[in-house]
Design an enzyme around this catalytic site. Sequence first.
Site, PDB file in Angstrom:
ATOM      1  N   LYS A   1       2.294  -1.644  -8.823  1.00  0.00           N
ATOM      2  CA  LYS A   1       3.224  -2.242  -9.808  1.00  0.00           C
ATOM      3  C   LYS A   1       3.168  -3.767  -9.758  1.00  0.00           C
ATOM      4  CE  LYS A   1       7.146  -0.525  -8.314  1.00  0.00           C
ATOM      5  NZ  LYS A   1       6.678   0.207  -7.120  1.00  0.00           N
TER       6      LYS A   1
ATOM      7  N   ARG B   1      15.719   1.508 -10.192  1.00  0.00           N
ATOM      8  CA  ARG B   1      15.190   2.437  -9.203  1.00  0.00           C
ATOM      9  C   ARG B   1      16.120   3.625  -8.975  1.00  0.00           C
ATOM     10  NH1 ARG B   1      11.657  -1.211  -5.769  1.00  0.00           N
ATOM     11  NH2 ARG B   1      11.092  -0.088  -3.897  1.00  0.00           N
TER      12      ARG B   1
ATOM     13  N   ARG C   1      -1.863  -2.835   4.366  1.00  0.00           N
ATOM     14  CA  ARG C   1      -1.527  -4.037   3.594  1.00  0.00           C
ATOM     15  C   ARG C   1      -1.055  -5.141   4.539  1.00  0.00           C
ATOM     16  NH1 ARG C   1       2.806  -3.689  -1.285  1.00  0.00           N
ATOM     17  NH2 ARG C   1       4.325  -3.187   0.328  1.00  0.00           N
TER      18      ARG C   1
ATOM     19  N   ARG D   1       4.546  -6.118   6.564  1.00  0.00           N
ATOM     20  CA  ARG D   1       5.972  -5.949   6.251  1.00  0.00           C
ATOM     21  C   ARG D   1       6.562  -4.887   7.178  1.00  0.00           C
ATOM     22  NH1 ARG D   1       6.583  -5.205  -0.182  1.00  0.00           N
ATOM     23  NH2 ARG D   1       8.054  -3.650   0.572  1.00  0.00           N
TER      24      ARG D   1
ATOM     25  N   ARG E   1      10.105   5.853   2.204  1.00  0.00           N
ATOM     26  CA  ARG E   1      10.147   5.172   0.900  1.00  0.00           C
ATOM     27  C   ARG E   1       9.601   6.091  -0.193  1.00  0.00           C
ATOM     28  NH1 ARG E   1       6.876   0.030   2.139  1.00  0.00           N
ATOM     29  NH2 ARG E   1       7.289  -0.575  -0.001  1.00  0.00           N
TER      30      ARG E   1
HETATM   31  P1  AMP Z   1       9.579  -3.035  -2.802  1.00  0.00           P
HETATM   32  O1  AMP Z   1       8.992  -4.339  -2.375  1.00  0.00           O
HETATM   33  O2  AMP Z   1       9.778  -2.933  -4.284  1.00  0.00           O
HETATM   34  O3  AMP Z   1       8.836  -1.853  -2.233  1.00  0.00           O
HETATM   35  O4  AMP Z   1      11.058  -2.994  -2.180  1.00  0.00           O
HETATM   36  C1  AMP Z   1      11.266  -3.067  -0.787  1.00  0.00           C
HETATM   37  C2  AMP Z   1      12.651  -2.570  -0.454  1.00  0.00           C
HETATM   38  O5  AMP Z   1      13.635  -3.385  -1.117  1.00  0.00           O
HETATM   39  C3  AMP Z   1      12.939  -1.143  -0.926  1.00  0.00           C
HETATM   40  O6  AMP Z   1      12.483  -0.177  -0.003  1.00  0.00           O
HETATM   41  C4  AMP Z   1      14.463  -1.193  -1.022  1.00  0.00           C
HETATM   42  O7  AMP Z   1      15.060  -1.118   0.267  1.00  0.00           O
HETATM   43  C5  AMP Z   1      14.721  -2.587  -1.565  1.00  0.00           C
HETATM   44  N1  AMP Z   1      14.739  -2.604  -3.038  1.00  0.00           N
HETATM   45  C6  AMP Z   1      13.860  -3.236  -3.875  1.00  0.00           C
HETATM   46  N2  AMP Z   1      14.219  -3.061  -5.153  1.00  0.00           N
HETATM   47  C7  AMP Z   1      15.341  -2.292  -5.138  1.00  0.00           C
HETATM   48  C8  AMP Z   1      16.180  -1.735  -6.136  1.00  0.00           C
HETATM   49  N3  AMP Z   1      15.923  -1.917  -7.457  1.00  0.00           N
HETATM   50  N4  AMP Z   1      17.240  -0.998  -5.743  1.00  0.00           N
HETATM   51  C9  AMP Z   1      17.517  -0.799  -4.442  1.00  0.00           C
HETATM   52  N5  AMP Z   1      16.754  -1.266  -3.446  1.00  0.00           N
HETATM   53  C10 AMP Z   1      15.680  -2.019  -3.782  1.00  0.00           C
END
Ligand code: AMP
Length: 215
Positions: free
Chosen positions: A13, A88, A127, A160, A171
């Site tokens: 994404k 989400r 990653r 990360r 996740r």
């Molecule tokens: P990502 O980098 O998009 O994989 O997000 C990393 C983490 O941030 C996720 O596993 C969630 O804990 C949190 N997160 C990111 N976007 C959201 C969202 N829209 N709603 C809730 N938690 C989020």
Amino acid sequence: MRVVLLGPPGSGKGTCSKIIGEIYGAPVITTGDMLRAAVAKATPLGVTAKGYMDRGELVPDDLVNGLVAKRFREPDAADGFVLDGYPRSPRQAEALERMLEASGKRLDHVLHVTLEDEVIIDRLSKRRSCPKCGAIFHLENKPPRMNGKCDTCSTALVQRDDDKPEVIRRRIEVYREKTRPVLDFYEKRGEIKTIRGDIDLKQLPAALRRVLGHD
Ligand code: AMP
């Protein structure tokens, strides 16, 4: 243009949203990056969010909805945006609808980026990212030129915390439980377009233009 990108973690994404942002000249709004910045600065939001993020759980809807609503009020988002990682959950999708309705706007595209779980696990566990400039590497497919250092700014690369295998699995589960229903929400309205997340980087801009009808 107002675009939403949906898809499991690690599906691509982020890469797609950067290209789409360039195609339309629209800012990319990445809730994951915004939350990581809040954690790094130890703001009250960051302190609350950290525990959820470290476990691979979603940060509570109200907090993320508030963050996005605030970001929408910034001038660069007035004419369009690419949302990466939001909404989400169904409650976030509803909140987004309300925010758009309040300003008489609607989404132009909802794009679903697809990829199989095994490929996601491989991608995320290998990653590495630059904590300074955000550049992303993969230990096998896109290794840094200098071992462990960013090609752009030579900063030491990091993994990360939530890219560790047990958190990656959680996740993916959370995506199935909480985020798949968001796809159903937009699918019912016939608004979803799909693209595979493993299209070669060189072909990807043209593939995105095609799927978004921007040839
Ligand atoms: P990502 O980098 O998009 O994989 O997000 C990393 C983490 O941030 C996720 O596993 C969630 O804990 C949190 N997160 C990111 N976007 C959201 C969202 N829209 N709603 C809730 N938690 C989020």
